[in-house]
Design an enzyme around this catalytic site. Structure first.
Site, short mmCIF file in Angstrom:
data_model
loop_
_atom_site.label_atom_id
_atom_site.label_comp_id
_atom_site.label_asym_id
_atom_site.label_seq_id
_atom_site.Cartn_x
_atom_site.Cartn_y
_atom_site.Cartn_z
N GLY A 49 0.83 -1.20 0.00
CA GLY A 49 0.00 0.00 0.00
C GLY A 49 0.86 1.25 0.00
CD GLN B 157 3.44 6.08 2.34
OE1 GLN B 157 2.44 5.53 1.90
NE2 GLN B 157 4.43 5.40 2.89
CB CYS C 12 5.23 2.55 7.13
SG CYS C 12 4.79 4.01 6.19
CG LEU C 13 6.34 1.01 1.04
CD1 LEU C 13 5.73 1.29 -0.33
CD2 LEU C 13 7.46 -0.03 0.92
CG HIS D 73 -0.61 1.84 7.34
ND1 HIS D 73 0.37 1.41 8.20
CD2 HIS D 73 0.05 2.59 6.40
CE1 HIS D 73 1.55 1.89 7.82
NE2 HIS D 73 1.38 2.60 6.72
CD GLU D 74 -1.12 2.68 2.76
OE1 GLU D 74 -0.63 3.82 2.65
OE2 GLU D 74 -0.43 1.68 2.99
CG HIS E 66 0.45 7.23 5.04
ND1 HIS E 66 1.61 7.72 5.59
CD2 HIS E 66 0.62 5.88 4.93
CE1 HIS E 66 2.45 6.70 5.81
NE2 HIS E 66 1.87 5.58 5.43
NI NI Z 1 2.67 3.63 5.45
#
Ligand code: NI
Length: 187
Positions: free
Chosen positions: A46, A51, A100-101, A143-144, A147
């Site tokens: 995701g 991000q 998380c990326l 989670h997304e 963001h």
């Molecule tokens: Ni994340």
């Protein structure tokens, strides 16, 4: 399609709230495609637009990726986008070990809602709904969506844990910066 650089926390752009998209035009579709490519390149399930430094309510997701017996990674089967997502229903609790990326190689347990219904616009501009309960999908959607509000999974942890992770991320960023400069000198 083009790869976009994924920001690493701490970065003020990750704390900024995203704005409503509304009409899905060609520029939004291009962002959708770039985000999908960037997510797969980084081996993520995701990714949210903030991000990659874009403050619009756009999320890309594929929680159905799997590696088969031959070692081939199957990507794209569960690919979809959530534009302007809204939680219509949320109840109970579910705890999952998240990463998380934007926070590479850090994994911590986070408790979120277990059962959710989310309304969103697809890449095709159509409004639709998804329901998920106690799965990677229910976790990933929340989670997304965090963001888009300038919130990361570390904001769900204790201040102590968050500070320890922040210290490691600052070190990682400094290392990457030094490598980048080293490469430039080598040219
Ligand atoms: Ni994340």
């Amino acid at each position: 399609m083009a790869l976009r650089e994924i920001l690493v926390w701490p970065d003020p752009r990750l704390k900024q709230k995203a704005k409503v998209v509304g009409n899905v035009d060609a520029a939004v579709r291009r962002l959708c495609d770039d985000m999908a490519e960037s997510m797969y390149e980084a081996n993520g399930v995701g990714l949210a637009a903030p991000q990659v430094g874009v403050h619009q309510n756009v999320i890309v997701m594929d929680v159905q990726q799997r590696t088969d017996k031959e070692g081939t990674r199957h990507k794209g089967e569960g690919l979809f986008w959530l534009i302007d997502p809204v939680l219509k229903f949320a109840e109970s609790e579910f705890t999952y070990t998240e990463g998380c990326l934007s926070i590479p190689d850090e994994y911590e347990d986070v408790t979120r809602f277990g059962h959710i219904v989310c309304e969103f616009t697809g890449r095709d501009g159509k409004r639709r709904e998804l329901e998920a309960e106690n799965t990677l999908l229910s976790v990933c959607v929340q989670h997304e969506m965090d963001h888009l509000q300038g919130k990361l999974f570390v904001d769900h942890l204790s201040a102590l844990k968050r500070e320890l992770i922040k210290r490691r991320m600052k070190k990682l960023k400094a290392q990457r910066e030094a490598e980048r400069k080293g490469e430039a000198t080598a040219l």
